[in-house]
Design a protein around this motif. Structure first.
Motif, mmCIF file in Angstrom:
data_model
loop_
_atom_site.group_PDB
_atom_site.id
_atom_site.type_symbol
_atom_site.label_atom_id
_atom_site.label_comp_id
_atom_site.label_asym_id
_atom_site.label_seq_id
_atom_site.Cartn_x
_atom_site.Cartn_y
_atom_site.Cartn_z
ATOM 1 N N SER A 86 0.827 -1.212 0.000
ATOM 2 C CA SER A 86 0.000 0.000 0.000
ATOM 3 C C SER A 86 0.859 1.259 0.000
ATOM 4 O O SER A 86 0.529 2.241 -0.680
ATOM 5 C CB SER A 86 -0.950 -0.010 1.196
ATOM 6 O OG SER A 86 -0.221 0.042 2.404
ATOM 7 N N VAL A 87 1.957 1.257 0.721
ATOM 8 C CA VAL A 87 2.852 2.421 0.716
ATOM 9 C C VAL A 87 3.460 2.603 -0.672
ATOM 10 O O VAL A 87 3.600 3.730 -1.167
ATOM 11 C CB VAL A 87 3.940 2.271 1.803
ATOM 12 C CG1 VAL A 87 5.056 3.287 1.625
ATOM 13 C CG2 VAL A 87 3.327 2.395 3.179
ATOM 14 N N ALA A 88 3.803 1.507 -1.332
ATOM 15 C CA ALA A 88 4.362 1.605 -2.683
ATOM 16 C C ALA A 88 3.338 2.173 -3.659
ATOM 17 O O ALA A 88 3.673 3.012 -4.514
ATOM 18 C CB ALA A 88 4.840 0.238 -3.152
ATOM 19 N N LEU A 89 2.087 1.755 -3.552
ATOM 20 C CA LEU A 89 1.044 2.282 -4.429
ATOM 21 C C LEU A 89 0.804 3.772 -4.184
ATOM 22 O O LEU A 89 0.630 4.554 -5.136
ATOM 23 C CB LEU A 89 -0.264 1.501 -4.232
ATOM 24 C CG LEU A 89 -0.289 0.094 -4.830
ATOM 25 C CD1 LEU A 89 -1.577 -0.613 -4.472
ATOM 26 C CD2 LEU A 89 -0.122 0.163 -6.337
ATOM 27 N N VAL A 90 0.792 4.165 -2.936
ATOM 28 C CA VAL A 90 0.617 5.588 -2.626
ATOM 29 C C VAL A 90 1.773 6.400 -3.190
ATOM 30 O O VAL A 90 1.583 7.502 -3.729
ATOM 31 C CB VAL A 90 0.472 5.785 -1.099
ATOM 32 C CG1 VAL A 90 0.600 7.242 -0.712
ATOM 33 C CG2 VAL A 90 -0.846 5.220 -0.626
ATOM 34 N N ALA A 91 2.990 5.872 -3.124
ATOM 35 C CA ALA A 91 4.143 6.592 -3.664
ATOM 36 C C ALA A 91 4.023 6.756 -5.174
ATOM 37 O O ALA A 91 4.337 7.822 -5.732
ATOM 38 C CB ALA A 91 5.429 5.849 -3.310
ATOM 39 N N VAL A 92 3.547 5.708 -5.869
ATOM 40 C CA VAL A 92 3.385 5.803 -7.324
ATOM 41 C C VAL A 92 2.314 6.827 -7.676
ATOM 42 O O VAL A 92 2.501 7.653 -8.586
ATOM 43 C CB VAL A 92 3.049 4.405 -7.908
ATOM 44 C CG1 VAL A 92 2.591 4.512 -9.354
ATOM 45 C CG2 VAL A 92 4.248 3.489 -7.798
ATOM 46 N N VAL A 93 1.200 6.819 -6.979
ATOM 47 C CA VAL A 93 0.130 7.778 -7.261
ATOM 48 C C VAL A 93 0.604 9.203 -6.986
ATOM 49 O O VAL A 93 0.344 10.120 -7.794
ATOM 50 C CB VAL A 93 -1.125 7.426 -6.423
ATOM 51 C CG1 VAL A 93 -2.160 8.540 -6.499
ATOM 52 C CG2 VAL A 93 -1.723 6.109 -6.893
ATOM 53 N N LEU A 94 1.290 9.415 -5.883
ATOM 54 C CA LEU A 94 1.796 10.767 -5.592
ATOM 55 C C LEU A 94 2.792 11.218 -6.641
ATOM 56 O O LEU A 94 2.815 12.394 -7.044
ATOM 57 C CB LEU A 94 2.433 10.798 -4.200
ATOM 58 C CG LEU A 94 1.480 10.792 -3.021
ATOM 59 C CD1 LEU A 94 2.256 10.745 -1.717
ATOM 60 C CD2 LEU A 94 0.600 12.039 -3.062
ATOM 61 N N ARG A 95 3.628 10.306 -7.116
ATOM 62 C CA ARG A 95 4.616 10.668 -8.144
ATOM 63 C C ARG A 95 3.906 11.071 -9.435
ATOM 64 O O ARG A 95 4.298 12.042 -10.093
ATOM 65 C CB ARG A 95 5.553 9.489 -8.376
ATOM 66 C CG ARG A 95 6.634 9.766 -9.359
ATOM 67 C CD ARG A 95 7.584 8.601 -9.471
ATOM 68 N NE ARG A 95 8.558 8.852 -10.514
ATOM 69 C CZ ARG A 95 9.391 7.962 -10.982
ATOM 70 N NH1 ARG A 95 9.368 6.736 -10.477
ATOM 71 N NH2 ARG A 95 10.241 8.259 -11.917
ATOM 72 N N LEU A 96 2.866 10.323 -9.801
ATOM 73 C CA LEU A 96 2.114 10.686 -10.999
ATOM 74 C C LEU A 96 1.434 12.040 -10.844
ATOM 75 O O LEU A 96 1.421 12.858 -11.780
ATOM 76 C CB LEU A 96 1.078 9.601 -11.312
ATOM 77 C CG LEU A 96 1.630 8.268 -11.816
ATOM 78 C CD1 LEU A 96 0.516 7.250 -11.958
ATOM 79 C CD2 LEU A 96 2.349 8.468 -13.141
ATOM 80 N N LEU A 97 0.873 12.314 -9.676
ATOM 81 C CA LEU A 97 0.220 13.607 -9.443
ATOM 82 C C LEU A 97 1.223 14.758 -9.501
ATOM 83 O O LEU A 97 0.937 15.820 -10.077
ATOM 84 C CB LEU A 97 -0.502 13.595 -8.097
ATOM 85 C CG LEU A 97 -1.762 12.739 -8.014
ATOM 86 C CD1 LEU A 97 -2.287 12.720 -6.581
ATOM 87 C CD2 LEU A 97 -2.824 13.287 -8.957
ATOM 88 N N VAL A 98 2.393 14.580 -8.923
ATOM 89 C CA VAL A 98 3.403 15.638 -8.945
ATOM 90 C C VAL A 98 3.895 15.874 -10.363
ATOM 91 O O VAL A 98 4.088 17.021 -10.784
ATOM 92 C CB VAL A 98 4.560 15.281 -7.984
ATOM 93 C CG1 VAL A 98 5.756 16.195 -8.194
ATOM 94 C CG2 VAL A 98 4.087 15.328 -6.557
ATOM 95 N N ASN A 99 4.084 14.789 -11.149
ATOM 96 C CA ASN A 99 4.520 14.953 -12.528
ATOM 97 C C ASN A 99 3.468 15.680 -13.343
ATOM 98 O O ASN A 99 3.795 16.521 -14.204
ATOM 99 C CB ASN A 99 4.829 13.594 -13.156
ATOM 100 C CG ASN A 99 6.150 13.049 -12.682
ATOM 101 O OD1 ASN A 99 6.992 13.775 -12.185
ATOM 102 N ND2 ASN A 99 6.333 11.748 -12.833
ATOM 103 N N ASP A 100 2.196 15.374 -13.121
ATOM 104 C CA ASP A 100 1.119 16.060 -13.850
ATOM 105 C C ASP A 100 1.065 17.539 -13.467
ATOM 106 O O ASP A 100 0.778 18.397 -14.323
ATOM 107 C CB ASP A 100 -0.231 15.396 -13.567
ATOM 108 C CG ASP A 100 -0.404 14.096 -14.332
ATOM 109 O OD1 ASP A 100 0.379 13.861 -15.266
ATOM 110 O OD2 ASP A 100 -1.298 13.308 -13.963
#
Length: 105
Positions: A86-100
């Motif tokens: 779950s922490v890994a998934l949250v990190a991926v989602v946050l990374r995508l949001l920051v890149n966008d």
């Protein structure tokens, strides 16, 4: 300034007595002593007798303890694995949001 100050050895307090000298004494042969009586044996503790029913209960209890401890350890390992995913998934989602956000979309 940077040199350590060594403490002085404390002086003994009170009166110091000189060591006493022990004078050797001579051994005079006497009458032989009677041998001591042999000690009476202590009462032995009762031995534990294991019946087939008791052995079966011990094996069942040991098996239950092993199964419970194993279940607890497996559940803890599963909880750690789920938390990591779950922490890994949250990190991926946050990374995508920051890149966008940086691209201006």
């Amino acid at each position: 300034m940077f040199r350590p100050k060594l403490p002085t050895m404390p002086q003994p307090t009170g009166l110091a007595t000189p060591p006493t000298v022990v004078e050797p004494t001579s051994i005079t042969p006497g009458t032989p002593a009677t041998p001591p009586a042999p000690p009476t044996p202590a009462p032995s503790r009762p031995t534990v007798q294991i019946t087939p029913g008791t052995a079966l209960a011990l094996v069942g209890g040991g098996t239950a303890v092993v199964l419970v401890v194993g279940a607890v350890l497996v559940s803890m390992l599963l909880a750690v694995a789920i938390t990591g995913v779950s922490v890994a998934l949250v990190a991926v989602v946050l990374r995508l949001l920051v890149n966008d956000m940086h691209k201006g979309r």
